[in-house]
Design a protein around this motif. Sequence first.
Motif, short mmCIF file in Angstrom:
data_model
loop_
_atom_site.label_atom_id
_atom_site.label_comp_id
_atom_site.label_asym_id
_atom_site.label_seq_id
_atom_site.Cartn_x
_atom_site.Cartn_y
_atom_site.Cartn_z
N UNK A 17 24.83 31.26 50.42
CA UNK A 17 25.63 32.00 50.79
C UNK A 17 26.71 31.90 50.72
N UNK A 18 27.62 31.67 49.81
CA UNK A 18 29.39 31.01 49.65
C UNK A 18 29.84 32.32 50.70
N UNK A 19 31.51 31.90 50.18
CA UNK A 19 32.01 33.00 50.38
C UNK A 19 32.54 33.21 51.58
N UNK A 20 32.49 32.20 52.72
CA UNK A 20 33.12 31.98 53.65
C UNK A 20 32.75 31.05 54.52
N UNK A 21 33.14 30.83 55.79
CA UNK A 21 33.28 29.11 56.19
C UNK A 21 32.43 29.08 56.91
N UNK A 22 31.10 29.37 57.28
CA UNK A 22 29.40 29.22 57.27
C UNK A 22 29.36 28.19 55.75
N UNK A 23 29.76 29.07 54.67
CA UNK A 23 29.53 28.73 54.01
C UNK A 23 29.51 27.24 52.99
N UNK A 24 30.76 27.85 53.28
CA UNK A 24 31.15 25.87 52.66
C UNK A 24 31.11 24.56 53.29
N UNK A 25 30.72 25.19 54.75
CA UNK A 25 30.73 24.07 55.95
C UNK A 25 29.31 23.69 55.71
N UNK A 26 28.05 24.48 55.28
CA UNK A 26 26.58 24.43 54.71
C UNK A 26 26.42 23.26 53.04
N UNK A 27 27.76 23.37 52.64
CA UNK A 27 27.81 23.02 51.29
C UNK A 27 28.67 21.62 51.78
N UNK A 28 29.37 21.29 52.50
CA UNK A 28 29.88 20.32 53.04
C UNK A 28 29.23 19.45 53.27
N UNK A 29 28.04 19.60 54.24
CA UNK A 29 26.67 19.05 54.59
C UNK A 29 25.78 18.48 53.45
N UNK A 30 26.08 19.61 52.63
CA UNK A 30 24.67 18.44 51.35
C UNK A 30 25.29 17.98 50.25
N UNK A 31 27.02 18.09 50.67
CA UNK A 31 27.95 17.16 49.48
C UNK A 31 27.40 16.11 49.28
N UNK A 32 27.15 14.98 50.40
CA UNK A 32 26.70 13.97 50.64
C UNK A 32 25.98 13.26 49.81
N UNK A 33 24.46 13.99 49.88
CA UNK A 33 23.54 13.84 48.84
C UNK A 33 23.61 13.63 47.10
N UNK A 34 25.52 14.06 46.25
CA UNK A 34 25.14 13.95 45.05
C UNK A 34 26.75 13.37 44.98
N UNK A 35 26.11 12.58 43.49
CA UNK A 35 27.29 11.31 43.20
C UNK A 35 28.71 12.51 42.89
N UNK A 36 28.17 13.25 42.25
CA UNK A 36 29.53 14.59 42.54
C UNK A 36 29.25 15.73 42.49
N UNK A 37 30.10 16.20 42.57
CA UNK A 37 30.13 17.81 42.44
C UNK A 37 30.96 18.74 41.96
N UNK A 38 30.27 19.25 40.75
CA UNK A 38 31.45 20.32 39.82
C UNK A 38 31.15 21.83 40.39
N UNK A 39 32.21 22.37 40.79
CA UNK A 39 32.23 24.36 41.24
C UNK A 39 33.03 25.00 40.26
N UNK A 40 32.38 25.23 39.41
CA UNK A 40 33.19 26.65 38.74
C UNK A 40 34.20 27.80 40.08
N UNK A 41 34.77 27.82 39.65
CA UNK A 41 35.70 28.13 41.24
C UNK A 41 35.84 29.79 40.60
N UNK A 42 35.89 30.48 41.33
CA UNK A 42 36.18 32.19 41.27
C UNK A 42 36.41 32.69 43.09
N UNK A 43 37.90 33.42 42.99
CA UNK A 43 38.30 33.88 44.41
C UNK A 43 36.71 34.60 45.01
N UNK A 44 35.77 35.47 44.56
CA UNK A 44 34.94 35.96 44.76
C UNK A 44 33.95 34.59 45.21
N UNK A 45 33.38 34.28 44.94
CA UNK A 45 32.24 33.58 45.28
C UNK A 45 32.42 32.27 47.04
N UNK A 46 34.15 31.67 46.83
CA UNK A 46 34.36 31.42 48.16
C UNK A 46 35.16 32.25 49.19
#
Lengths: 416, 474
Positions: free
Chosen positions: B49-78
């Motif tokens: 669940x994104x759309x707020x601070x908690x979501x982005x922090x959880x994503x940051x936590x997972x990010x290190x596992x990946x060589x790269x991340x592509x974010x298909x950005x829309x304001x609604x999602x974040x």
Amino acid sequence: MSHSSADSVPAEGAIAFVSPRHGPGVVGGAEAVMAEAAAGLALRGHRVEILTTCATDHFTWANAVPSGVETIDHDVVVRRFPTSTDTSGVHRRRIGDRILAGEQVDVADQQLWMNDSLRVSDLWHHVLDHGRSYRALIFAPYMFWTTYAVGQIVPGKSIIMPCLHDEPTARLDIFAPLLEGARGIWFLTEPEADLGRRLFDLPKRQAVVGAGIEAPTNHEPERFRAEFGIKAPFLYYAGRREWGKGWHELLAAFAELVTTHPTDLLLVTSGVGELDVPPELSDRVVDAGFLSSSQRDNAMAAAVAYVQPSAMESFSRTVLEAMAAGTAVVANGASDVVRHHIERSGAGLLYQGRAELVEALRFVADEPRAVDNLAIPGRRYVADGFKWADVLDRMEDTLDRWLPVPAPATAPSTAV
Amino acid sequence: MTTLMVTPYPPYRDGIGAYAVQEVKRMRAKGDDVEVLSPLPSAAHQHLTLGGLRGILALVKRAGRYRSIIVQFSPEMFFGGCHGPAERVAVWGGIEALSYRTNLEIRLHEIEFGPLRRNPAERLAAARALRAAARVTVHTRPEITNLSQALGLDPSTIELVEHGQNFTMATTMSRAEARTELGLDQDQHVFLAIGFLQEHKGFDRAIEAFGRAGLGRQASLHVVGSVRVNHPDLTAHARRLDQLCRATPEAVLHDKYVSDEEFDRWIVAADTVVLPYREIWSSSVMERAKLYQRPIVAADVGGMGDQAPAGTLFFDDDESLVQAIKERAQTTLSRLADRVPAPGANAGPAEAESGSSWEVSVELPEREGVEAQIRARARARALDERSARRDSSAQAVDPLLSIGRLERPRAVSTRPGVSQIKRLIRRVINWEVDPIAAQLESLQRATVEAVADLEARVAGNERNNPDTPRPPER
């Protein structure tokens, strides 16, 4: 089971049956039809795959068998993909209740409802990656994620066997693109096709292919009685013991029968699901558990009558199996499909509502010989109308017209 | 290592999700190891669940596992679940933090300039996040200009990615086949406006302009799409579109939720795709029209001018839209004038698949006769039961009587341990459920009595009326 990845490259031009569950222990009409059609087409020389999950229980969708690829009888390749059930199910229940109550639910909530249960990401991506390699992808039944989500990836090659019932979920907007966008639709019965045409703007490529009933040449009713120690005459119900299948209505009617009428009839049942038998019926209801198909056929033949209390049937295989066993059927007339079978065969009785069910059971208790004779035309009805050979002919015919095998490329001429 | 694609995803119907899946498919076909994370449970491998601070922090936590991340950005999602400007700033901070954990590409499909203008802190945070990313990509040049001006970014650091580079065809039908399938006239000039029914799409402008063009039966306009969510503004807009279409000859609203294949079928069937948007960054519909080489009439907004293929007719106002529609319709008139009819040209695909008291002969039982007796007996029994309660022969209370007494399911199970759990749950919820059950019972009793009383009165009236039919004697 081989350890190769389920996502390995499929044979070019194979026919894939995408089924939510497959294998021994799976109870489900659509799953059974898919498995038998797959085997039948493989026997006729088609390359056939079954794309399915690792689950066998449609309540928990827990991964019960390993993922990977295996080759089973008739060279049918089975690819199993793990399920994900990591959501709380809160939306599924909340929105599901609204749907069942007949409320208008918007598309966003319908999608939430659909995705808040099992999902099979690896199966979805397998079809995304390799879907075009298959000649055709056959999906059933309509309301499972494996059909709804995966069936829309390569619609030009997808044939949906919806197994429709007249139920609130069939009226959800989200299913319209699935059915209306598919390459073709296979129906199991005419009443199901009528319902489909009423609910959807279906593609012109649609056919009632039906399904076959493999009746044994010889039933052994005494064997079933001996195996389960049943001496008294009995009514039989096979399938899922669930509210949606009418099981609780049958229990209630049976309770009324035995408490108001002198009879030694038992109610024997097999399949899955909790029985919820009230204490006053504990010595009258026998749970035979999960039966093999031969045990079930013998149980059908041993019964005085088979009872089909479900109003939501798209084919009603067990009704036909009972008829093939020479047993009369007492069936819920609210199901157009079952009504269709009973009215055409004459081999049973239809009821509407619990009061009529009680009276129908009373008739069975009072007039067992008449019930036996009522069943007589059932055998012919099944033998004439539900031959696998005919079903497979219809499947092949529609496949050839809707999704023909591409002609091999002509070699360039070397003549000078 | 794996690339993580963060995006809305099928089976959810979503423009960005449909875009992303085509990129995922291409990357996987190339042999890339791609996982997908979506904000809602979907066909993606993970959901968060994104759309707020908690979501982005959880994503940051997972990010290190990946060589790269592509974010298909829309304001609604974040930012969809943010509770104020401070949280939005923090989310941008989280997006920036992603860049320090992995190789981040931000594919901007849309950005909200309003909050950036209003809040300098958010503007600063957004600029820092975009500067930190390994790649920032957009679909049109105007987006580069707007973005760099709004955030003070160097335009050369923003890359252009062609919107339709991964798009593939969902149908192989010809125009004639598509029209036959959709029930459209083969000879009319078919204008199409397709997509979710939202005011910013401007479909109302297209309908009004089509009506004013006065093309008679030589052309039709089809507005195809559905309301995304049941919001009063959206449903009101859909009603308005419906009213407009009803009032405009040859304009039809197809308020329906279509598959990807049907979406493309409509495009193939069209002579002209109309994009009358009031605002847009870039358009997937335009890309699909390009894919099938269908002519386009488009509003000159956002990045449309940059995205459009040669030959697109642009309009600035409603009057020029009317002119563009007339101009496009002329092409069909010319085509019809030139055409020599081919045999069977209008034909679609040929296939259209389309010791008892029962009156019964024991030897030759008749099903319908037995069923008639079953019905009669069930009815008679209900009458008897009612008679036992009160002397009446009316029937309206039958369904109420058949409901039976409210009984809660027994707390038993054949599965080990489940019975104890059920009993425990029952003990916990009894204080709440018992009063409700008691109330239901009282209600049921009162309803039965009230209806039975009414029945008695009706029956009394019937007895006094010699023409009233009598129930069968048993």
